[in-house]
Design a protein around this motif. Structure first.
Motif, PDB file in Angstrom:
ATOM      1  N   HIS A  97     -18.960  -9.767  -1.514  1.00  0.00           N
ATOM      2  CA  HIS A  97     -19.299 -11.242  -1.771  1.00  0.00           C
ATOM      3  C   HIS A  97     -19.160 -11.694  -3.026  1.00  0.00           C
ATOM      4  N   GLY A  98     -19.195 -10.950  -4.245  1.00  0.00           N
ATOM      5  CA  GLY A  98     -18.627 -11.642  -5.299  1.00  0.00           C
ATOM      6  C   GLY A  98     -17.225 -11.946  -5.347  1.00  0.00           C
ATOM      7  N   VAL A  99     -16.424 -11.112  -4.810  1.00  0.00           N
ATOM      8  CA  VAL A  99     -14.833 -11.413  -4.933  1.00  0.00           C
ATOM      9  C   VAL A  99     -14.515 -12.463  -4.059  1.00  0.00           C
ATOM     10  N   ALA A 100     -15.064 -12.464  -2.852  1.00  0.00           N
ATOM     11  CA  ALA A 100     -14.517 -13.473  -1.774  1.00  0.00           C
ATOM     12  C   ALA A 100     -15.436 -14.700  -1.944  1.00  0.00           C
ATOM     13  N   GLY A 101     -16.362 -14.961  -2.909  1.00  0.00           N
ATOM     14  CA  GLY A 101     -17.508 -16.221  -3.109  1.00  0.00           C
ATOM     15  C   GLY A 101     -16.546 -17.344  -2.997  1.00  0.00           C
ATOM     16  N   GLU A 102     -15.563 -17.431  -3.601  1.00  0.00           N
ATOM     17  CA  GLU A 102     -14.996 -18.836  -3.887  1.00  0.00           C
ATOM     18  C   GLU A 102     -13.570 -18.809  -3.227  1.00  0.00           C
ATOM     19  N   ALA A 103     -13.169 -17.763  -2.634  1.00  0.00           N
ATOM     20  CA  ALA A 103     -11.856 -17.516  -1.964  1.00  0.00           C
ATOM     21  C   ALA A 103     -12.008 -17.723  -0.537  1.00  0.00           C
ATOM     22  N   VAL A 104     -13.170 -17.480   0.075  1.00  0.00           N
ATOM     23  CA  VAL A 104     -13.256 -17.774   1.337  1.00  0.00           C
ATOM     24  C   VAL A 104     -14.201 -18.992   1.728  1.00  0.00           C
ATOM     25  N   PRO A 105     -13.620 -20.122   2.445  1.00  0.00           N
ATOM     26  CA  PRO A 105     -14.736 -21.179   2.193  1.00  0.00           C
ATOM     27  C   PRO A 105     -15.835 -21.121   3.515  1.00  0.00           C
ATOM     28  N   SER A 106     -15.383 -20.484   4.598  1.00  0.00           N
ATOM     29  CA  SER A 106     -16.134 -20.193   5.857  1.00  0.00           C
ATOM     30  C   SER A 106     -17.126 -19.148   5.435  1.00  0.00           C
ATOM     31  N   LEU A 107     -18.490 -19.771   5.603  1.00  0.00           N
ATOM     32  CA  LEU A 107     -19.644 -18.726   5.394  1.00  0.00           C
ATOM     33  C   LEU A 107     -19.635 -17.458   6.421  1.00  0.00           C
ATOM     34  N   VAL A 108     -19.204 -17.810   7.663  1.00  0.00           N
ATOM     35  CA  VAL A 108     -19.114 -16.728   8.703  1.00  0.00           C
ATOM     36  C   VAL A 108     -18.186 -15.697   8.417  1.00  0.00           C
ATOM     37  N   TRP A 109     -17.110 -16.249   7.658  1.00  0.00           N
ATOM     38  CA  TRP A 109     -15.874 -15.251   7.626  1.00  0.00           C
ATOM     39  C   TRP A 109     -16.248 -14.165   6.316  1.00  0.00           C
ATOM     40  N   ARG A 110     -16.745 -14.935   5.543  1.00  0.00           N
ATOM     41  CA  ARG A 110     -17.241 -14.389   4.163  1.00  0.00           C
ATOM     42  C   ARG A 110     -18.415 -13.035   4.433  1.00  0.00           C
ATOM     43  N   HIS A 111     -19.295 -13.326   5.252  1.00  0.00           N
ATOM     44  CA  HIS A 111     -20.071 -12.276   5.804  1.00  0.00           C
ATOM     45  C   HIS A 111     -19.531 -11.133   6.521  1.00  0.00           C
ATOM     46  N   LEU A 112     -18.572 -11.791   7.447  1.00  0.00           N
ATOM     47  CA  LEU A 112     -17.786 -10.723   8.106  1.00  0.00           C
ATOM     48  C   LEU A 112     -16.951  -9.751   7.403  1.00  0.00           C
ATOM     49  N   PHE A 113     -16.452 -10.330   6.195  1.00  0.00           N
ATOM     50  CA  PHE A 113     -15.564  -9.563   5.252  1.00  0.00           C
ATOM     51  C   PHE A 113     -16.767  -8.633   4.301  1.00  0.00           C
ATOM     52  N   CYS A 114     -17.773  -9.094   4.098  1.00  0.00           N
ATOM     53  CA  CYS A 114     -18.538  -8.571   3.296  1.00  0.00           C
ATOM     54  C   CYS A 114     -19.168  -7.202   4.078  1.00  0.00           C
ATOM     55  N   LEU A 115     -19.564  -7.466   5.415  1.00  0.00           N
ATOM     56  CA  LEU A 115     -20.051  -6.398   6.159  1.00  0.00           C
ATOM     57  C   LEU A 115     -18.970  -5.402   6.294  1.00  0.00           C
ATOM     58  N   ALA A 116     -17.577  -5.563   6.401  1.00  0.00           N
ATOM     59  CA  ALA A 116     -16.392  -4.879   6.344  1.00  0.00           C
ATOM     60  C   ALA A 116     -16.556  -3.944   5.116  1.00  0.00           C
ATOM     61  N   GLY A 117     -16.641  -4.760   4.086  1.00  0.00           N
ATOM     62  CA  GLY A 117     -16.618  -4.060   2.710  1.00  0.00           C
ATOM     63  C   GLY A 117     -17.745  -3.124   2.610  1.00  0.00           C
TER      64      GLY A 117
END
Length: 133
Positions: A97-117
């Motif tokens: 979440h900290g790494v992708a906070g600014e790189a992924v603008p979509s909230l849904v995709w950010r949470h999906l990436f965070c769940l995968a991480g």
């Protein structure tokens, strides 16, 4: 300019790998930090709190790894694995979440990436517990 960009990407990748490896030890670190804060709060000073924190962190990792290795009941092994891997998964989620906070603008995709991480970090903690170095 290109050399600087390559160095920044390499440094960021190295820091992510380091953070990923350290996140697998989230539970012993959390216990060590709590013990050190308690020792410092009771008047042990910085050196005493550091010694208490290091000792409790190493002891908690050793006890958890020993319990996981010696328990034979599958239910108890699963419980120990979840106790060890849950804080690591939360740390992995927060790291992504900290790494992708600014790189992924979509909230849904950010949470999906965070769940995968978080899932990858939790599984890595399980693998390190099952096969200690």
């Amino acid at each position: 300019m290109i050399a600087v960009i390559v160095m920044v990407v390499a440094l960021a990748s190295t820091l992510c790998v380091l953070a990923f490896r350290l996140a697998t030890y989230a539970l012993p670190f959390m216990l060590a930090l709590a013990a050190a804060r308690f020792a410092y709060g009771t008047g042990a000073g910085w050196i005493g709190a550091g010694i208490v924190g290091l000792t409790s962190g190493a002891a908690s990792f050793g006890i958890l790894a020993l319990l996981f290795a010696t328990l034979r009941a599958p239910v108890l092994r699963i419980v120990m694995a979840v106790i060890f891997a849950a804080p690591a998964a939360v740390a992995g989620y927060a790291l992504v979440h900290g790494v992708a906070g600014e790189a992924v603008p979509s909230l849904v995709w950010r949470h999906l990436f965070c769940l995968a991480g978080g899932a990858c970090t939790g599984l890595a903690a399980l693998a390190r517990l099952a096969n200690p170095p």
